[in-house]
Design a protein around this motif. Structure first.
Motif, mmCIF file in Angstrom:
data_model
loop_
_atom_site.group_PDB
_atom_site.id
_atom_site.type_symbol
_atom_site.label_atom_id
_atom_site.label_comp_id
_atom_site.label_asym_id
_atom_site.label_seq_id
_atom_site.Cartn_x
_atom_site.Cartn_y
_atom_site.Cartn_z
ATOM 1 N N VAL A 364 0.854 -1.197 0.000
ATOM 2 C CA VAL A 364 0.000 0.000 0.000
ATOM 3 C C VAL A 364 0.891 1.250 0.000
ATOM 4 N N GLY A 365 0.613 2.143 -0.919
ATOM 5 C CA GLY A 365 1.381 3.391 -1.031
ATOM 6 C C GLY A 365 2.623 3.245 -1.891
ATOM 7 N N ARG A 366 3.068 2.028 -2.126
ATOM 8 C CA ARG A 366 4.299 1.825 -2.917
ATOM 9 C C ARG A 366 4.001 1.880 -4.418
ATOM 10 N N ASN A 367 5.080 1.848 -5.192
ATOM 11 C CA ASN A 367 4.980 1.800 -6.668
ATOM 12 C C ASN A 367 4.362 3.060 -7.281
ATOM 13 N N LEU A 368 4.511 4.186 -6.587
ATOM 14 C CA LEU A 368 3.982 5.449 -7.117
ATOM 15 C C LEU A 368 4.630 5.744 -8.475
ATOM 16 N N MET A 369 3.757 5.984 -9.455
ATOM 17 C CA MET A 369 4.262 6.284 -10.806
ATOM 18 C C MET A 369 3.633 7.582 -11.308
ATOM 19 N N ASP A 370 4.243 8.116 -12.332
ATOM 20 C CA ASP A 370 3.743 9.298 -13.038
ATOM 21 C C ASP A 370 4.285 9.176 -14.459
ATOM 22 N N HIS A 371 3.984 10.127 -15.290
ATOM 23 C CA HIS A 371 4.727 10.255 -16.546
ATOM 24 C C HIS A 371 5.651 11.458 -16.394
ATOM 25 N N PRO A 372 6.906 11.236 -16.020
ATOM 26 C CA PRO A 372 7.819 12.383 -16.000
ATOM 27 C C PRO A 372 7.951 12.913 -17.428
ATOM 28 N N VAL A 373 7.813 14.221 -17.588
ATOM 29 C CA VAL A 373 7.756 14.795 -18.937
ATOM 30 C C VAL A 373 8.993 15.644 -19.197
ATOM 31 N N LEU A 374 9.756 15.238 -20.210
ATOM 32 C CA LEU A 374 10.858 16.076 -20.666
ATOM 33 C C LEU A 374 10.283 17.084 -21.656
#
Ligand SMILES: Cc1cc2nc3c(=O)[nH]c(=O)nc-3n(C[C@H](O)[C@H](O)[C@H](O)COP(=O)(O)OP(=O)(O)OC[C@H]3O[C@@H](n4cnc5c(N)ncnc54)[C@H](O)[C@@H]3O)c2cc1C
Ligand code: SF4
Length: 641
Positions: A364-374
């Motif tokens: 729970v709470g782990r594996n936080l992802m996003d799309h880091p944008v260059l």
């Protein structure tokens, strides 16, 4: 006390869809929403202008709206969005972050506390409708191969396939009203649409920038130095959840009628190109969850300004209801057979952690992802036609798939049609530059500003970030919000795979600029404006967050390694679902909300089956009025006691 069939926590995209589907089946649904439901009285653009500086018409006039408690929001509007956060339901804003001298130093002073090493550079909104009020509205599907990146040596496999989700993608495209070209998606993106598939609406017309890039770049090849291969460039339209021209072929020739402001059919509702999708579409062409809420059955009750603080379970671990607080701190309890957490990836994890639930796997709470944008940005030799239409209409899709994924993160490239706004700030930044740094005034200033702005464009390289248990949301040990609830604490970094993706992206950008004869103005200074900044191979990279939080209650096929199953049911607690991007084992390269919507619609089917298997008949009584009701309203036959 009324007992509901289902309590939905959060009235964003996911929660609004689940409530809609179950309400349509006659289920008695209570939606508890932390933010203010202020748009009920909106009648048009004038109201939009009012609400741009207030949480709701009620707040704007100082009067309480129907069913609202009438507490004025006391914080100033958040920098990027027109809604006001209340201290009892705060949310993070990207302006909470600022870079400091010395890499990777940065400051994070908002709702999300952070302990690095790099900043998580995305925000979300806690107002009725959630982040879906302010989203851009790009709605592509994931690729079939995205569901199993383990075959490329990284990430986590989904417990379902593209084919399992396909019917729900269709339903989500109907609910959100997606405009796209299935032939183009099949041919240039590689999505397996059957020959007769048509989206509800035809693809949006290309922006001027798209036409310039297409004329100059289609068929040209660029080198990807990391994957050591060449990629042919092709401008491809992105699917949009915003109204365009209906496709008469849709739904086996039955067609589609665009939905307007309140979600009801409105054949004239169409994107007018006013370039204001973030934060708000004045034409109501862009999908927001308020359109779904406008179609809720009367068995769905929305209670706003109700911050859920804990999920309740019985001795056997079955979910029985929730505890929630009003803005003055008063605690209440509501009960239901099923509890659905739909409070956004970060807040869902926070709620599970606050409740001490669903964490047998420790995920729970782990594996936080996003799309880091260059971001890279520059000036075309000719007119780019910026600041008209949505923030991006088209992009390059050729970097999303295939064996290159083994060597670097895959990415989508969006063409930014709003000049340099995401990279540098609003257009007055340019006026300031010419006025104060170049000393231009009068006609010279007008000419310089006009020449620069009309040629501006941005490339937005959205990287897939894979699930890493070290990137996580926990509860802050002592920082609390106004209700005394621990704030989320984020630990976040970009792994080598993402960094290598950015290396490839920057090299591709260099070649594109050269092919276009464009002036490259990319510069990740001043440092304060680029909290997301790192050095790699002797070059500086700056990134923004995409607002695509995912992974915090990750889905899998075993309770030992995941929080929810393929139906988004918490393994450890019958009757408890956590829906949203938090369930996604991989965030792929597609903007995630369409996939999240498809998952939510799929879960709604399972929730109905769950209720039916528990022999809970749907209500045959007249439903309660469709606004905020009191907890003390009489329990009726059919509603479980
Ligand atoms: C600027 C921006 C642009 C974006 N553009 C795109 C795009 O083009 N395409 C795309 O696919 N995605 C985009 N996204 C992402 C998209 O907005 C999210 O994926 C989506 O809104 C998530 O939906 P959700 O329902 O899970 O959460 P949300 O929309 O955040 O809704 C959650 C709801 O839960 C409520 N809530 C929170 N905590 C509690 C609590 N304790 N009790 C009760 N209620 C609570 C909140 O107030 C909110 O209403 C963008 C995001 C941002 C920030
Ligand atoms: S471009 Fe204008 S009309 Fe079109 S979706 Fe965006 S804000 Fe709405």
């Amino acid at each position: 006390m009324t007992r509901y069939d289902v309590i939905v926590v959060g009235a964003g995209v996911a929660g609004s869809l689940v409530a809609h589907r179950l309400g349509r089946l006659g289920r008695r649904v209570l939606v508890l929403e932390a933010g203010t439901a202020g748009t009920a009285g909106m009648t048009g653009t004038a109201d939009t202008a009012d609400t741009a500086s207030a949480a709701s018409p009620a707040d704007a006039t100082g009067a309480a709206g129907p069913g609202h408690e009438g507490q004025p929001a006391s914080d100033p509007p958040s920098a990027g969005f027109p809604f006001r956060p209340h201290p009892a339901a705060p949310w993070p804003d990207v302006s909470d972050l600022a870079g400091t001298e010395g890499i990777p130093g940065y400051r994070a002073s908002g709702h999300l506390r952070q302990d690095g090493p790099l900043p998580y550079a995305s925000g979300y909104v806690r107002a009725n409708g959630g982040t879906g009020n302010v989203w851009t509205g790009l709605a592509p599907r994931m690729l079939p191969e995205d569901f199993d990146t383990e075959t490329f040596g990284y990430g986590r496999r989904w417990p379902l396939t593209y084919d399992d989700l396909e019917p729900h993608y269709r339903a989500a495209e109907e609910e959100l009203g997606v405009a796209a070209d299935a032939d183009e998606q099949r041919e240039h993106v590689g999505l397996p649409f059957p020959d007769d598939y048509a989206f509800p609406m035809r693809a949006l017309p290309a922006a001027r920038l798209d036409r310039v890039l297409s004329a100059r770049l289609d068929g040209r090849r660029v080198k990807d130095p990391v994957a050591r291969r060449e990629v042919e460039l092709r401008v491809v339209g992105t699917p949009h959840a915003r109204n365009g021209v209906p496709d008469p072929r849709y739904d086996a020739g039955r067609g589609y009628v665009p939905r307007g402001r309140d979600g009801r059919p409105d054949p004239d509702s169409r994107c007018a190109g006013s370039a204001s999708c973030i934060p708000h579409c004045p034409s109501y062409a862009k999908y927001t969850p308020l359109k779904t809420q406008g179609r809720w059955s009367a068995t769905v009750t929305l209670r706003d300004r109700s911050v859920v603080s804990r999920v309740l379970v019985d001795a056997g671990g079955r979910a029985t209801g929730v505890e929630y607080r009003s803005y003055d701190g008063r605690a209440s309890v509501a009960h239901a057979d099923v509890v659905v957490l739909a409070a956004h990836a970060v807040e869902n994890a926070r709620l599970l952690l606050l409740s001490g639930l669903a964490d047998r796997s420790g995920q729970v709470g782990r594996n936080l992802m996003d799309h880091p944008v260059l971001l890279t940005w520059g000036l075309l030799p000719e007119d780019a036609g910026p600041y008209r239409g949505p923030g991006s209409v088209s992009g390059f899709e050729g970097f999303r798939a295939g064996p290159a994924r083994r060597l670097r993160a895959p990415f989508r490239v969006e063409f930014g049609t709003w000049g340099w706004i995401w990279a540098k700030g609003p257009v007055d930044t340019d006026v300031h530059h010419f006025l104060t740094e170049r000393g231009l005034i009068g006609a010279e200033l007008r000419r310089a500003v006009g020449d620069r702005i009309r040629r501006q464009f941005t490339l937005q390289f959205e990287m897939e970030q894979s699930a890493d248990p070290a990137n996580r949301v926990t509860l802050h040990p002592h920082e609390r919000d106004a209700l005394g609830l621990p704030r989320p604490l984020v630990t976040y970094d970009l792994d080598e795979h993402v960094r290598e993706g950015m290396v490839a992206a920057r090299a591709v950008s260099d070649q594109i600029f050269e092919l276009l004869g464009a002036e490259d103005h990319t510069d990740y200074a001043p440092v304060a404006a680029w909290p997301g900044r790192f050095e790699h191979g002797g070059r500086t990279y700056g990134y923004r967050g995409a607002g695509h939080a995912a992974g915090t209650h990750i889905m899998g096929d075993s309770p030992a390694t995941s929080v929810v199953d393929g139906r988004q049911r918490c393994w450890d607690h019958p009757g408890l679902y956590a829906v949203g991007c938090g369930s996604m084992p991989s965030v792929a390269t597609s903007n995630p909300t369409l996939t999240m919507a498809a998952l939510a619609l799929r879960s709604a089917e399972h929730i109905e089956a769950d209720l039916a298997s528990r022999d809970r008949p749907v209500s045959l009584d007249p439903p309660p009025p469709p606004s905020v009701t009191s907890e003390t309203s009489p329990t009726s036959r059919g509603a479980s006691a």
